[in-house]
Write a protein that holds these residues in place. Structure first.
Motif, PDB file in Angstrom:
ATOM      1  N   GLU A   1       0.962  -1.412  -0.003  1.00 36.26           N
ATOM      2  CA  GLU A   1      -0.034   0.028   0.113  1.00 36.26           C
ATOM      3  C   GLU A   1       0.924   1.345  -0.066  1.00 36.26           C
ATOM      4  O   GLU A   1       1.997   1.351   0.607  1.00 36.26           O
ATOM      5  N   LEU A   2       0.539   2.218  -0.782  1.00 34.45           N
ATOM      6  CA  LEU A   2       0.875   3.520  -0.829  1.00 34.45           C
ATOM      7  C   LEU A   2       0.094   4.530  -1.235  1.00 34.45           C
ATOM      8  O   LEU A   2      -0.922   4.354  -1.920  1.00 34.45           O
ATOM      9  N   ASP A   3       0.151   5.838  -0.675  1.00 40.38           N
ATOM     10  CA  ASP A   3      -0.839   6.974  -1.012  1.00 40.38           C
ATOM     11  C   ASP A   3      -0.535   7.394  -2.239  1.00 40.38           C
ATOM     12  O   ASP A   3       0.480   7.336  -2.877  1.00 40.38           O
ATOM     13  N   PRO A   4      -1.653   8.105  -2.921  1.00 36.97           N
ATOM     14  CA  PRO A   4      -1.575   8.637  -4.293  1.00 36.97           C
ATOM     15  C   PRO A   4      -0.341   9.565  -4.546  1.00 36.97           C
ATOM     16  O   PRO A   4       0.538   9.574  -5.484  1.00 36.97           O
ATOM     17  N   PRO A   5       0.082  10.691  -3.434  1.00 35.88           N
ATOM     18  CA  PRO A   5       0.955  11.499  -3.742  1.00 35.88           C
ATOM     19  C   PRO A   5       2.364  10.878  -3.823  1.00 35.88           C
ATOM     20  O   PRO A   5       3.037  11.318  -4.542  1.00 35.88           O
ATOM     21  N   THR A   6       2.499   9.744  -3.070  1.00 35.43           N
ATOM     22  CA  THR A   6       3.784   8.816  -3.284  1.00 35.43           C
ATOM     23  C   THR A   6       3.895   8.152  -4.358  1.00 35.43           C
ATOM     24  O   THR A   6       4.905   8.176  -4.880  1.00 35.43           O
ATOM     25  N   LEU A   7       2.642   7.571  -4.777  1.00 37.10           N
ATOM     26  CA  LEU A   7       2.986   6.798  -6.146  1.00 37.10           C
ATOM     27  C   LEU A   7       2.942   7.901  -7.310  1.00 37.10           C
ATOM     28  O   LEU A   7       3.909   7.562  -8.086  1.00 37.10           O
ATOM     29  N   LYS A   8       2.407   9.157  -7.282  1.00 36.99           N
ATOM     30  CA  LYS A   8       2.577   9.937  -8.277  1.00 36.99           C
ATOM     31  C   LYS A   8       3.945  10.351  -8.435  1.00 36.99           C
ATOM     32  O   LYS A   8       4.726  10.254  -9.338  1.00 36.99           O
ATOM     33  N   LYS A   9       4.791  10.524  -7.301  1.00 33.56           N
ATOM     34  CA  LYS A   9       6.184  10.974  -7.121  1.00 33.56           C
ATOM     35  C   LYS A   9       6.973   9.770  -7.793  1.00 33.56           C
ATOM     36  O   LYS A   9       8.029  10.139  -8.681  1.00 33.56           O
ATOM     37  N   ARG A  10       6.544   8.676  -7.698  1.00 32.37           N
ATOM     38  CA  ARG A  10       7.377   7.483  -8.027  1.00 32.37           C
ATOM     39  C   ARG A  10       7.235   7.138  -9.634  1.00 32.37           C
ATOM     40  O   ARG A  10       8.001   6.596 -10.295  1.00 32.37           O
ATOM     41  N   LEU A  11       6.062   7.743 -10.031  1.00 33.25           N
ATOM     42  CA  LEU A  11       5.489   7.285 -11.151  1.00 33.25           C
ATOM     43  C   LEU A  11       5.767   8.259 -12.393  1.00 33.25           C
ATOM     44  O   LEU A  11       5.825   7.857 -13.613  1.00 33.25           O
TER      45      LEU A  11
END
Ligand code: S3P
Length: 172
Positions: free
Chosen positions: A100-110
């Motif tokens: 699980e990761l939150d949307p801001p962290t996912l956005k940063k990674r992606l």
């Protein structure tokens, strides 16, 4: 027993999966890679040439073959558990862990890795954050069925050991 990792694109299923496979002495299997090996083209090309529907058919086909293997750590694609009742098949064939990761962290990674993700191509940072938020909400009913949910930020040795222990106690 298999260990099966599910989670959104960018949640670290492949990198964490390789580390867990090492720890367990299991074989690491990346579902996207198996699909590419069979199709002999990249995931991006499959989406571009045949569309998402055909990709999902191929994904289901390759998944049913992979689930016949034993003692693997399987990194699924972000959408795998959310189609064709696959979450049921995954849970019948292994211990399923949601990273699980939150949307801001996912956005940063992606954001910088989006060219490899057909569903994200062409989006700017704000559009991507909106898209991930909505998409994750649609997928949560599936991801939340995992046997175990783990916060995927900064996975360290003790978190890997915890996943391993949970797998071993699930087996017994
Ligand atoms: C997808 C995730 C991708 C890949 C395909 C579709 C999705 O895998 O299977 O681009 O629907 O979330 P990763 O989660 O490994 O990026």
């Amino acid at each position: 027993m298999n260990l099966i990792l599910i989670g959104y694109m960018g949640s670290g299923k492949s990198s964490i999966g390789k580390r867990l496979a090492n720890r367990l002495g299991y074989v690491f299997v990346d579902l996207d890679k198996r699909i590419e090996d069979l199709a002999k083209v990249s995931i991006e090309e499959i989406f571009e040439e045949y569309g998402e529907k055909e990709f999902r058919n191929l994904e289901d086909h390759v998944l049913s073959k992979v689930l016949k293997e034993e003692n693997i750590v399987l990194a699924t694609g972000g959408g795998t558990p959310c189609h064709s009742n696959n979450i049921e098949a995954l849970k019948e064939n292994g211990f399923v862990v949601y990273l699980e990761l939150d949307p801001p962290t996912l956005k940063k990674r992606l954001f910088w890795a989006k060219s490899k993700r057909p569903l994200l191509i062409g989006k700017n940072q704000d559009e991507m954050l909106d898209y991930i938020g909505g998409h994750l909400e649609e997928r949560m009913p599936f991801y939340s069925q995992a046997h175990l949910t783990v916060n995927a930020d900064k996975i360290n040795a003790s978190k890997l050991d915890e996943i391993k222990d949970r797998l071993l106690s699930f087996e017994n």
